[in-house]
Design an enzyme around this catalytic site. Sequence first.
Site, mmCIF file in Angstrom:
data_model
loop_
_atom_site.group_PDB
_atom_site.id
_atom_site.type_symbol
_atom_site.label_atom_id
_atom_site.label_comp_id
_atom_site.label_asym_id
_atom_site.label_seq_id
_atom_site.Cartn_x
_atom_site.Cartn_y
_atom_site.Cartn_z
ATOM 1 N N LYS A 1 7.209 18.921 -20.200
ATOM 2 C CA LYS A 1 7.018 19.155 -21.510
ATOM 3 C C LYS A 1 8.642 18.679 -21.336
ATOM 4 C CE LYS A 1 6.612 23.080 -24.856
ATOM 5 N NZ LYS A 1 6.059 24.823 -24.777
ATOM 6 N N ASP B 1 1.671 26.963 -25.289
ATOM 7 C CA ASP B 1 2.450 26.996 -25.815
ATOM 8 C C ASP B 1 3.685 28.132 -26.387
ATOM 9 O OD1 ASP B 1 2.063 24.521 -25.982
ATOM 10 O OD2 ASP B 1 1.495 23.701 -28.017
ATOM 11 N N ASP C 1 13.067 14.520 -31.127
ATOM 12 C CA ASP C 1 13.523 13.312 -30.436
ATOM 13 C C ASP C 1 12.773 13.923 -28.767
ATOM 14 O OD1 ASP C 1 14.343 16.370 -29.122
ATOM 15 O OD2 ASP C 1 16.053 15.906 -29.353
ATOM 16 N N GLY C 2 11.797 14.596 -29.068
ATOM 17 C CA GLY C 2 10.916 14.459 -27.396
ATOM 18 C C GLY C 2 10.852 15.015 -26.722
ATOM 19 N N ASP D 1 -3.294 24.373 -32.658
ATOM 20 C CA ASP D 1 -2.776 22.700 -32.033
ATOM 21 C C ASP D 1 -2.812 24.295 -30.680
ATOM 22 O OD1 ASP D 1 -1.038 23.412 -33.958
ATOM 23 O OD2 ASP D 1 -0.018 22.057 -32.811
ATOM 24 N N GLY E 1 4.383 15.250 -29.242
ATOM 25 C CA GLY E 1 5.562 14.565 -29.475
ATOM 26 C C GLY E 1 6.526 14.439 -28.224
HETATM 27 P P1 AMP Z 1 4.707 23.155 -30.495
HETATM 28 O O1 AMP Z 1 6.227 24.316 -31.779
HETATM 29 O O2 AMP Z 1 5.549 23.121 -29.668
HETATM 30 O O3 AMP Z 1 3.401 23.695 -30.941
HETATM 31 O O4 AMP Z 1 4.694 21.914 -31.551
HETATM 32 C C1 AMP Z 1 4.211 21.913 -32.539
HETATM 33 C C2 AMP Z 1 3.854 19.906 -32.523
HETATM 34 O O5 AMP Z 1 5.416 19.222 -32.926
HETATM 35 C C3 AMP Z 1 3.397 19.745 -31.651
HETATM 36 O O6 AMP Z 1 2.879 18.312 -31.698
HETATM 37 C C4 AMP Z 1 4.597 18.828 -30.683
HETATM 38 O O7 AMP Z 1 4.239 18.034 -29.720
HETATM 39 C C5 AMP Z 1 5.720 18.991 -31.960
HETATM 40 N N1 AMP Z 1 7.343 19.176 -31.435
HETATM 41 C C6 AMP Z 1 7.839 20.045 -31.184
HETATM 42 N N2 AMP Z 1 9.053 20.098 -30.678
HETATM 43 C C7 AMP Z 1 9.244 18.498 -30.587
HETATM 44 C C8 AMP Z 1 10.938 17.778 -30.287
HETATM 45 N N3 AMP Z 1 11.921 17.585 -30.316
HETATM 46 N N4 AMP Z 1 10.507 15.931 -30.530
HETATM 47 C C9 AMP Z 1 9.343 16.032 -30.718
HETATM 48 N N5 AMP Z 1 7.914 16.258 -30.938
HETATM 49 C C10 AMP Z 1 8.361 18.016 -30.795
HETATM 50 MG MG MG Z 2 1.853 23.528 -29.461
#
Ligand code: AMP
Ligand code: MG
Length: 492
Positions: A111, A260, A123-124, A250, A90
């Site tokens: 990232k 991660d 917001d990606g 994940d 995301g």
């Molecule tokens: P994480 O906490 O990094 O393991 O992320 C869990 C999920 O949330 C994954 O699918 C990420 O891509 C998504 N994600 C985390 N932060 C963001 C963000 N700021 N914008 C979009 N997707 C996010």
């Molecule tokens: Mg993750």
Amino acid sequence: MTAQIPFDNSYVRLPPSFYVAMSPSHASAPRMLRFNRLLAERLGLDAEGLDTPEGAALLSGATYPEGAEPVALAYAGHQFGHFNPQLGDGRALLLGEIVAPDGARFDLQLKGSGPTPFSRGGDGRAALGPVLREYLVSEAMAALGVPTTRALAMVATGDPVFRDAAVPGAVLTRVASSHIRIGTFQYFAARGDRDALRRLADHAIARHDPEAARAERPIHTFLAGVIARQARLVAQWMAIGFVHGVMNTDNMSISGETIDYGPCAFLDAYDPETVFSSIDRDGRYAYANQPGIAQWNLTRLAECLLPFLAEGTDAAIEEAQGLLAGFAEAFNAAYIAAFRAKLGLVGEDEGDARLVEDLLSRMTVGLADFTLTFRRLCESAVDPAADAEVRALFQDPDSFDAWAMRWRARTPREETSPEDRRAAMRLANPAFIPRNHHVEEAIAAAVEREDFGPLDRLLKVLSHPFDDQPDAQFYAEPAPIGGAPFRTFCGT
Ligand code: AMP
Ligand code: MG
């Protein structure tokens, strides 16, 4: 000079259901904050050409490197035990793959490169603080000898991102053996897409377990390999006091690398119930729960692979259970080996596990600092007078003395000399780990004052964690006792 990256992409050759092809978002004013030249050289990349404004543009997604085929990967996952059938990249894109001079294949991932169809309202973007944290901690883990993704570069985008307040945005270039997660298998299993599962397994085998392709039962061999790697990885975490903090399926890589880095942190005082993450309210991912959670996650992977393990569900479940039983065995073996090494024991004695447990429980009661106890013990191997420095770490120093007597009763059965024992212990017990208060300070200096001095000093010390660095003693010390318990907040 034109910066080039010699891409050699394989994941994009998989079926379209595996990813979404798309370009990174625009970055207004890309600026290289840190570039990891040593890593670039190891990977056979053009460090000279990439550590430039042009490289900053490439590694922020502002411009498009030739040969890159950026894709957001699809995956699912159990988050804190609850299944989400669609997560995916995301806020990241796989830019492409490279093959290092030694033949190893790596993903280059951006990232924080902008929203994707998997952003689910996010917001990606990535804020500089968490990017810095991942850069620092993943590089420290690599220097500690723990399998991990690496950080190649950190680029400021010039665009603010909005969290509690507006903060500077950044993009991390992450290097990984692959980004195939347990959740990637779950994504296709949840859709009943058996063909995709088989394609994914074959791809993962080619990348991580090539010998499995020639085995009689490739999927068995592959699953056994993933289980063994995860068992060894978590044992290594335990041996350095690392708490990952968000072991969702994940966030578990098939390659056996730590991946991660979000709310992760290291133990100061040894307490197996330690939880740092503010969102982990039930302590699901506490230090001591990590092996059990890894096994739980691997059970989810085995479920995805059931159709390939045997004809008929019952037979397949039996096969899976047999393989999963190997986790405890592999973990226990790696754990005791790691702690034997920490105590300087080369030979194996039946009572060693109890000797280790005895020390750890005395440390828990005595609130002894995990890293310092083992590091100072290295000197005690040659000189009992050095015990004074170890016992001083315990609130009840006599408790250490009682354990030290047991240890000294054990070591004469060893064939190594005390000097050799000390030398070996110094390679198993780091002097320096990323202490939480120093990490926070380095982040605050960079984010609030654009002062990267503390970060650079910390990175330098942590690049040689097993060396005594007399002018860096400051970084070996735990946070002063009496502060509020350290908390981390989610990495986003
Ligand atoms: P994480 O906490 O990094 O393991 O992320 C869990 C999920 O949330 C994954 O699918 C990420 O891509 C998504 N994600 C985390 N932060 C963001 C963000 N700021 N914008 C979009 N997707 C996010
Ligand atoms: Mg993750």
